[in-house]
Design a protein around this motif. Structure first.
Motif, mmCIF file in Angstrom:
data_model
loop_
_atom_site.group_PDB
_atom_site.id
_atom_site.type_symbol
_atom_site.label_atom_id
_atom_site.label_comp_id
_atom_site.label_asym_id
_atom_site.label_seq_id
_atom_site.Cartn_x
_atom_site.Cartn_y
_atom_site.Cartn_z
ATOM 1 N N VAL A 191 33.683 -5.518 -27.148
ATOM 2 C CA VAL A 191 33.437 -4.076 -26.991
ATOM 3 C C VAL A 191 32.004 -3.834 -26.528
ATOM 4 O O VAL A 191 31.746 -2.992 -25.662
ATOM 5 N N ALA A 192 31.061 -4.600 -27.094
ATOM 6 C CA ALA A 192 29.666 -4.452 -26.711
ATOM 7 C C ALA A 192 29.461 -4.811 -25.238
ATOM 8 O O ALA A 192 28.756 -4.099 -24.505
ATOM 9 N N PHE A 193 30.062 -5.902 -24.799
ATOM 10 C CA PHE A 193 29.972 -6.284 -23.385
ATOM 11 C C PHE A 193 30.630 -5.228 -22.495
ATOM 12 O O PHE A 193 30.126 -4.900 -21.416
ATOM 13 N N PHE A 194 31.764 -4.717 -22.929
ATOM 14 C CA PHE A 194 32.515 -3.712 -22.166
ATOM 15 C C PHE A 194 31.677 -2.449 -21.973
ATOM 16 O O PHE A 194 31.499 -1.962 -20.844
ATOM 17 N N LEU A 195 31.139 -1.915 -23.063
ATOM 18 C CA LEU A 195 30.335 -0.699 -22.987
ATOM 19 C C LEU A 195 29.012 -0.951 -22.259
ATOM 20 O O LEU A 195 28.522 -0.092 -21.513
ATOM 21 N N GLY A 196 28.434 -2.141 -22.470
ATOM 22 C CA GLY A 196 27.189 -2.469 -21.783
ATOM 23 C C GLY A 196 27.378 -2.555 -20.277
ATOM 24 O O GLY A 196 26.522 -2.098 -19.504
ATOM 25 N N ALA A 197 28.514 -3.124 -19.847
ATOM 26 C CA ALA A 197 28.802 -3.204 -18.409
ATOM 27 C C ALA A 197 28.957 -1.819 -17.807
ATOM 28 O O ALA A 197 28.517 -1.557 -16.681
ATOM 29 N N ILE A 198 29.563 -0.901 -18.557
ATOM 30 C CA ILE A 198 29.713 0.482 -18.079
ATOM 31 C C ILE A 198 28.351 1.138 -17.910
ATOM 32 O O ILE A 198 28.036 1.730 -16.872
ATOM 33 N N ALA A 199 27.513 1.030 -18.955
ATOM 34 C CA ALA A 199 26.209 1.692 -18.929
ATOM 35 C C ALA A 199 25.303 1.107 -17.851
ATOM 36 O O ALA A 199 24.714 1.847 -17.044
ATOM 37 N N LEU A 200 25.173 -0.216 -17.822
ATOM 38 C CA LEU A 200 24.296 -0.860 -16.848
ATOM 39 C C LEU A 200 24.832 -0.685 -15.427
ATOM 40 O O LEU A 200 24.071 -0.390 -14.491
ATOM 41 N N GLY A 201 26.132 -0.860 -15.265
ATOM 42 C CA GLY A 201 26.727 -0.737 -13.935
ATOM 43 C C GLY A 201 26.605 0.661 -13.361
ATOM 44 O O GLY A 201 26.308 0.836 -12.171
ATOM 45 N N THR A 202 26.825 1.668 -14.185
ATOM 46 C CA THR A 202 26.691 3.054 -13.728
ATOM 47 C C THR A 202 25.263 3.344 -13.292
ATOM 48 O O THR A 202 25.027 3.961 -12.244
ATOM 49 N N GLY A 203 24.307 2.882 -14.110
ATOM 50 C CA GLY A 203 22.905 3.087 -13.758
ATOM 51 C C GLY A 203 22.534 2.402 -12.451
ATOM 52 O O GLY A 203 21.871 3.003 -11.592
ATOM 53 N N LEU A 204 22.965 1.151 -12.276
ATOM 54 C CA LEU A 204 22.664 0.420 -11.042
ATOM 55 C C LEU A 204 23.350 1.059 -9.832
ATOM 56 O O LEU A 204 22.765 1.168 -8.756
ATOM 57 N N GLY A 205 24.591 1.482 -10.024
ATOM 58 C CA GLY A 205 25.331 2.093 -8.921
ATOM 59 C C GLY A 205 24.646 3.337 -8.399
ATOM 60 O O GLY A 205 24.541 3.550 -7.184
ATOM 61 N N ARG A 206 24.151 4.157 -9.317
ATOM 62 C CA ARG A 206 23.477 5.396 -8.904
ATOM 63 C C ARG A 206 22.084 5.100 -8.350
ATOM 64 O O ARG A 206 21.640 5.718 -7.383
ATOM 65 N N LEU A 207 21.385 4.141 -8.972
ATOM 66 C CA LEU A 207 20.036 3.800 -8.523
ATOM 67 C C LEU A 207 20.054 3.235 -7.104
ATOM 68 O O LEU A 207 19.204 3.581 -6.272
ATOM 69 N N LEU A 208 21.030 2.370 -6.819
ATOM 70 C CA LEU A 208 21.126 1.731 -5.510
ATOM 71 C C LEU A 208 21.940 2.548 -4.500
ATOM 72 O O LEU A 208 22.134 2.113 -3.374
ATOM 73 N N ARG A 209 22.418 3.716 -4.950
ATOM 74 C CA ARG A 209 23.198 4.619 -4.091
ATOM 75 C C ARG A 209 24.381 3.913 -3.436
ATOM 76 O O ARG A 209 24.608 4.016 -2.231
ATOM 77 N N MET A 210 25.117 3.192 -4.260
ATOM 78 C CA MET A 210 26.303 2.504 -3.776
ATOM 79 C C MET A 210 27.400 3.521 -3.452
ATOM 80 O O MET A 210 27.436 4.605 -4.037
ATOM 81 N N PRO A 211 28.302 3.195 -2.528
ATOM 82 C CA PRO A 211 29.496 4.034 -2.380
ATOM 83 C C PRO A 211 30.337 3.901 -3.647
ATOM 84 O O PRO A 211 30.442 2.812 -4.213
ATOM 85 N N ALA A 212 30.916 5.011 -4.116
ATOM 86 C CA ALA A 212 31.683 5.016 -5.375
ATOM 87 C C ALA A 212 30.890 4.324 -6.483
ATOM 88 O O ALA A 212 31.334 3.332 -7.063
ATOM 89 N N PRO A 213 29.673 4.831 -6.799
ATOM 90 C CA PRO A 213 28.790 4.116 -7.731
ATOM 91 C C PRO A 213 29.367 3.941 -9.128
ATOM 92 O O PRO A 213 29.100 2.935 -9.786
ATOM 93 N N PHE A 214 30.165 4.901 -9.595
ATOM 94 C CA PHE A 214 30.707 4.795 -10.949
ATOM 95 C C PHE A 214 31.791 3.727 -11.054
ATOM 96 O O PHE A 214 32.109 3.280 -12.146
ATOM 97 N N LEU A 215 32.363 3.334 -9.929
ATOM 98 C CA LEU A 215 33.379 2.285 -9.940
ATOM 99 C C LEU A 215 32.794 0.937 -9.553
ATOM 100 O O LEU A 215 32.964 -0.054 -10.262
ATOM 101 N N ILE A 216 32.065 0.895 -8.437
ATOM 102 C CA ILE A 216 31.593 -0.382 -7.904
ATOM 103 C C ILE A 216 30.463 -0.962 -8.748
ATOM 104 O O ILE A 216 30.399 -2.177 -8.972
ATOM 105 N N GLY A 217 29.557 -0.122 -9.249
ATOM 106 C CA GLY A 217 28.459 -0.615 -10.083
ATOM 107 C C GLY A 217 28.968 -1.351 -11.324
ATOM 108 O O GLY A 217 28.640 -2.526 -11.537
ATOM 109 N N PRO A 218 29.769 -0.700 -12.180
ATOM 110 C CA PRO A 218 30.318 -1.403 -13.349
ATOM 111 C C PRO A 218 31.175 -2.606 -12.969
ATOM 112 O O PRO A 218 31.193 -3.609 -13.695
ATOM 113 N N MET A 219 31.876 -2.528 -11.841
ATOM 114 C CA MET A 219 32.695 -3.654 -11.420
ATOM 115 C C MET A 219 31.825 -4.876 -11.131
ATOM 116 O O MET A 219 32.147 -6.000 -11.536
ATOM 117 N N LEU A 220 30.693 -4.670 -10.442
ATOM 118 C CA LEU A 220 29.808 -5.789 -10.106
ATOM 119 C C LEU A 220 29.181 -6.404 -11.355
ATOM 120 O O LEU A 220 29.061 -7.626 -11.462
#
Length: 349
Positions: A191-220
């Motif tokens: 659960v900790a890894f799952f939630l951490g991936a969501i939080a970190l991925g969302t932040g990175l996706g928005r920071l790097l201005r990825m297309p579909a940042p809320f999906l691709i960031g957490p996925m990466l």
């Protein structure tokens, strides 16, 4: 959007979610494949046509996209790197598919439906709803029609894929559904890894201005965690079912606020272009099955012109070549946005 307006949207979305859940439960009861997504999408789509007080909620999709992204990332393991190099014929064929299908759909919308040039062109592009609406508006197209055409395409593709797979291969999509994974299988560290991936991925996706940042960031981020062996968590089936309900509900609600007559007209128009898109995708899938080690159902799903999140969830639900489908759809979106952007700089006929 003001706080008051956000408050006004929530009750209508709650009703839509309740209707979507009931639709999903009904489809599950009668044994339909992709029951939670198709049931929610169909029920809320009908509610929209009947002018029931349902409406989508913009803030519901981003967190659900993040959950889906983490789920998709968990499907990539060390073995994926070994097989990606073997997929290059499919990516080359994907570019050809996009060109052929876009030309055929544009001709159909221009010559048979009599749409104006920009509206027809950006409605015909198989992907990138938001990007196509923005580019189409810049070129003088009818952005409402473009948005409805893409929403209808996603609706019809998700609805039509299971029976098409059965018709072509004789396989029962319901028989391929992944085994149920109970919530209890996910430990506290998972659960900790799952939630951490969501939080970190969302932040990175928005920071790097990825297309579909809320999906691709957490996925990466999830992909990196699973590639390195830091964690091997799998997302419980109940969470996937909730994702299907929310996603199906938001797709069905895209028709809210539109007259029944226009919805039916758009659906009929989109049905023609969807038949073209799926027909061409099927031809490419039948040819590619001899070039790559992926079953024809997986190739068809990878080429099917639905949304990235929707098609990825279909792949998860049907246990079909998830990593291949995800890579193909991310490539499709990139190709469509790049190609449409380049062509749109010229005058659209």
């Amino acid at each position: 959007m003001t706080a008051g307006r956000m408050g006004a949207l929530r009750p209508s979305f709650a009703m839509a979610l309740a209707i979507g859940t009931l639709g999903g439960a009904l489809f599950t009861l009668i044994g339909m494949p992709l029951s939670w997504m198709l049931g929610a999408m169909t029920a809320t789509g009908l509610a929209s046509i009947l002018h029931l007080p349902v409406k989508g909620w913009a803030r519901a999709r981003p967190p659900m996209s993040a959950v889906i992204g983490v789920m998709l990332g968990s499907q990539f393991g060390p073995h994926t790197l070994e097989t990606v190099a073997d997929w290059w014929p499919a990516l080359v064929a994907l570019a050809a598919y996009l060109l052929v299908s876009a030309v055929l759909c544009t001709v159909y919308l221009r010559r048979m439906i009599r749409m104006d040039g920009p509206t027809a062109f950006f409605s015909a592009m198989p992907g990138g709803l938001i990007d196509m609406v923005l580019l189409g508006a810049e070129r003088g197209g009818d952005e409402r029609t473009i948005a409805l055409m893409h929403s209808s395409r996603i609706f019809l593709v998700v609805l039509g894929l299971p029976p098409l797979m059965t018709l072509v291969t004789g396989a029962d999509p319901g028989a391929r559904v992944a085994a149920w994974r109970p919530l209890a299988e996910m430990g506290l560290l998972d659960v900790a890894f799952f939630l951490g991936a969501i939080a970190l991925g969302t932040g990175l996706g928005r920071l790097l201005r990825m297309p579909a940042p809320f999906l691709i960031g957490p996925m990466l981020v999830s992909m990196a965690l699973h590639w390195t062996g830091a964690t091997g968590f799998t997302v419980p089936s109940g969470v996937i079912a909730v994702a299907q309900i929310v996603l199906g509900t938001t797709v069905g609600c895209r028709f809210a606020g539109t007259s029944s007559r226009r919805i039916l007209h758009i659906l009929l128009t989109s049905a023609g272009s969807t038949v073209i898109l799926l027909g061409v995708a099927l031809l490419f899938a039948l040819g590619l099955q001899y070039l790559i080690d992926v079953p024809v159902e997986g190739i068809l799903l990878a080429f099917a012109p639905g949304g990235l999140a929707e098609m990825s969830l279909v792949a998860l639900a049907l246990n079909l070549e998830v990593s291949f489908v995800v890579v193909s759809h991310i490539s499709r979106i990139g190709m469509v946005i790049l190609g449409a952007g380049l062509v749109s700089r010229r005058k659209t006929p």
